[in-house]
Design a protein around this motif. Sequence first.
Motif, mmCIF file in Angstrom:
data_model
loop_
_atom_site.group_PDB
_atom_site.id
_atom_site.type_symbol
_atom_site.label_atom_id
_atom_site.label_comp_id
_atom_site.label_asym_id
_atom_site.label_seq_id
_atom_site.Cartn_x
_atom_site.Cartn_y
_atom_site.Cartn_z
ATOM 1 N N GLY A 45 -50.374 -17.980 132.574
ATOM 2 C CA GLY A 45 -50.381 -17.191 131.345
ATOM 3 C C GLY A 45 -49.952 -18.020 130.160
ATOM 4 O O GLY A 45 -48.860 -18.595 130.165
ATOM 5 N N VAL A 46 -50.831 -18.107 129.162
ATOM 6 C CA VAL A 46 -50.500 -18.865 127.962
ATOM 7 C C VAL A 46 -50.693 -18.034 126.700
ATOM 8 O O VAL A 46 -50.531 -18.537 125.590
ATOM 9 C CB VAL A 46 -51.361 -20.154 127.850
ATOM 10 N N GLY A 47 -51.026 -16.765 126.869
ATOM 11 C CA GLY A 47 -51.285 -15.963 125.680
ATOM 12 C C GLY A 47 -52.556 -16.433 125.007
ATOM 13 O O GLY A 47 -53.589 -16.615 125.649
ATOM 14 N N MET A 48 -52.495 -16.692 123.734
ATOM 15 C CA MET A 48 -53.652 -17.195 122.991
ATOM 16 C C MET A 48 -53.926 -18.644 123.377
ATOM 17 O O MET A 48 -53.058 -19.505 123.320
ATOM 18 C CB MET A 48 -53.383 -17.095 121.492
ATOM 19 N N VAL A 49 -55.143 -18.923 123.779
ATOM 20 C CA VAL A 49 -55.531 -20.265 124.211
ATOM 21 C C VAL A 49 -55.809 -21.139 122.996
ATOM 22 O O VAL A 49 -56.362 -20.681 121.988
ATOM 23 C CB VAL A 49 -56.789 -20.184 125.107
ATOM 24 N N GLY A 50 -55.428 -22.407 123.086
ATOM 25 C CA GLY A 50 -55.805 -23.358 122.059
ATOM 26 C C GLY A 50 -54.656 -23.966 121.292
ATOM 27 O O GLY A 50 -53.478 -23.707 121.567
ATOM 28 N N GLY A 51 -55.014 -24.818 120.323
ATOM 29 C CA GLY A 51 -54.018 -25.488 119.520
ATOM 30 C C GLY A 51 -53.360 -26.642 120.261
ATOM 31 O O GLY A 51 -53.787 -27.048 121.335
ATOM 32 N N ALA A 52 -52.300 -27.147 119.665
ATOM 33 C CA ALA A 52 -51.525 -28.223 120.276
ATOM 34 C C ALA A 52 -50.052 -27.900 120.158
ATOM 35 O O ALA A 52 -49.627 -27.203 119.232
ATOM 36 C CB ALA A 52 -51.830 -29.559 119.611
ATOM 37 N N ALA A 53 -49.276 -28.414 121.099
ATOM 38 C CA ALA A 53 -47.842 -28.153 121.148
ATOM 39 C C ALA A 53 -47.072 -29.467 121.055
ATOM 40 O O ALA A 53 -47.642 -30.552 121.169
ATOM 41 C CB ALA A 53 -47.492 -27.427 122.442
ATOM 42 N N TRP A 54 -45.773 -29.348 120.855
ATOM 43 C CA TRP A 54 -44.910 -30.518 120.826
ATOM 44 C C TRP A 54 -44.494 -30.946 122.233
ATOM 45 O O TRP A 54 -44.120 -32.088 122.447
ATOM 46 C CB TRP A 54 -43.657 -30.228 120.005
ATOM 47 N N ILE A 106 -41.095 -24.621 121.813
ATOM 48 C CA ILE A 106 -42.035 -23.539 122.103
ATOM 49 C C ILE A 106 -42.991 -23.298 120.928
ATOM 50 O O ILE A 106 -43.517 -22.208 120.761
ATOM 51 C CB ILE A 106 -41.332 -22.226 122.497
ATOM 52 N N GLY A 107 -43.216 -24.338 120.142
ATOM 53 C CA GLY A 107 -44.107 -24.176 118.998
ATOM 54 C C GLY A 107 -45.511 -24.690 119.278
ATOM 55 O O GLY A 107 -45.738 -25.502 120.178
ATOM 56 N N ILE A 140 -45.156 -17.278 118.324
ATOM 57 C CA ILE A 140 -45.518 -16.643 117.055
ATOM 58 C C ILE A 140 -44.463 -15.632 116.610
ATOM 59 O O ILE A 140 -44.286 -15.394 115.418
ATOM 60 C CB ILE A 140 -46.921 -15.986 117.137
ATOM 61 N N MET A 141 -43.701 -15.067 117.552
ATOM 62 C CA MET A 141 -42.614 -14.164 117.183
ATOM 63 C C MET A 141 -41.477 -14.941 116.512
ATOM 64 O O MET A 141 -40.863 -14.456 115.550
ATOM 65 C CB MET A 141 -42.094 -13.422 118.415
ATOM 66 N N VAL A 142 -41.208 -16.129 117.006
ATOM 67 C CA VAL A 142 -40.189 -16.971 116.375
ATOM 68 C C VAL A 142 -40.666 -17.409 114.989
ATOM 69 O O VAL A 142 -39.916 -17.354 114.011
ATOM 70 C CB VAL A 142 -39.876 -18.201 117.252
ATOM 71 N N ARG A 143 -41.923 -17.796 114.920
ATOM 72 C CA ARG A 143 -42.480 -18.252 113.640
ATOM 73 C C ARG A 143 -42.445 -17.144 112.586
ATOM 74 O O ARG A 143 -42.119 -17.392 111.425
ATOM 75 C CB ARG A 143 -43.910 -18.737 113.869
ATOM 76 N N LEU A 144 -42.784 -15.920 112.970
ATOM 77 C CA LEU A 144 -42.766 -14.806 112.026
ATOM 78 C C LEU A 144 -41.380 -14.638 111.414
ATOM 79 O O LEU A 144 -41.229 -14.482 110.198
ATOM 80 C CB LEU A 144 -43.200 -13.520 112.720
#
Length: 319
Positions: free
Chosen positions: A231-240, A194-195, A40-44
């Motif tokens: 450790g995954v930080g915020m849980v959920g979603g999908a990644a590439w 890392i998205g 999310i830091m990269v995305r911001l």
Amino acid sequence: MGNACSDGCFGMLGSKKVSQLRACKQDLKKFIDGKNCHPIMVRLAWHDSGTYDQRIKNFPERGGANGAIRFAGEMNFGANAGLDKAKGFLDEFAKKYPEISWADLIQLASAVAIECAGGPAIDMKYGRVAVTSDSECVKSGSREGFSGNAGLPDAKPPFGCGAPTAAQHLRNVFTKKMGFTDQEIVALSGAHTIGRAFKERSGACPFGYGEQGASKYTKSDCLARKDGQKGVGMVGGAAWTKNWLTFDNSYFKDYKLASEDENLLWFPTDEALHTDPEFKKYFDIYAKDQDAFFKDYAKAHKKLSELGAKFEPEQGIKI
């Protein structure tokens, strides 16, 4: 433009800024590593830079890396859903290091996130001037052909710019609007390693927030970090990629797995990088040679971090 400034070239104020940038960088390393918030830091930072339109010359109308993402005029775009969390992470750093502009802070956090995840060090320069109010955000009329998604690429058709293909859409956004080459487009796309995407944010994938909404690779017990720690930080979603907190070349190398595994993301814009002949040349190189990918990615990330920016001093500050 000449060499960027270091400590002694612009007086005591500049020296203080350099000192704060260095200290902030170390604090960000600890914070990002502890929070596992690299993506999310990269995305911001990307979404702050991504408003840039090379067809517009004046600052800040041209958009770019100017810190405008922190205001509602940018944050409220659908493409920026969830980024208020990243901005909240940086609020304390902004208070602690008042000599660092928001425009610099956002880009610094992004570069630190890439490096913390095992990626290349970005040869960043600082001194970006940040906009100070919502009124300085890019106006809708300045997003000609790209207004529906904050001037950023769409994951799936129909594409907001009207492009008939995903490859043309990528070139419309990244080349026509921002000024990137085909090679730079492919290199930057490698950051998808890392998205993540969330149903509640983009609507582009079926996986959402929390343990119940997670893919099998984004649950709380998954090992995604480069060092193999939990450790995954915020849980959920999908990644590439399976190891989506590890910056490497797996986005290119393991694309067949991503395109076949329903728990991984693979959009038409990803497929275009492997099927369009000009994009494919670089895609194949990066799949075979991680060093080549890292080298080209670092250059492209640096370019992205400076789009539309106004620097004081003009040549920037190195730390």
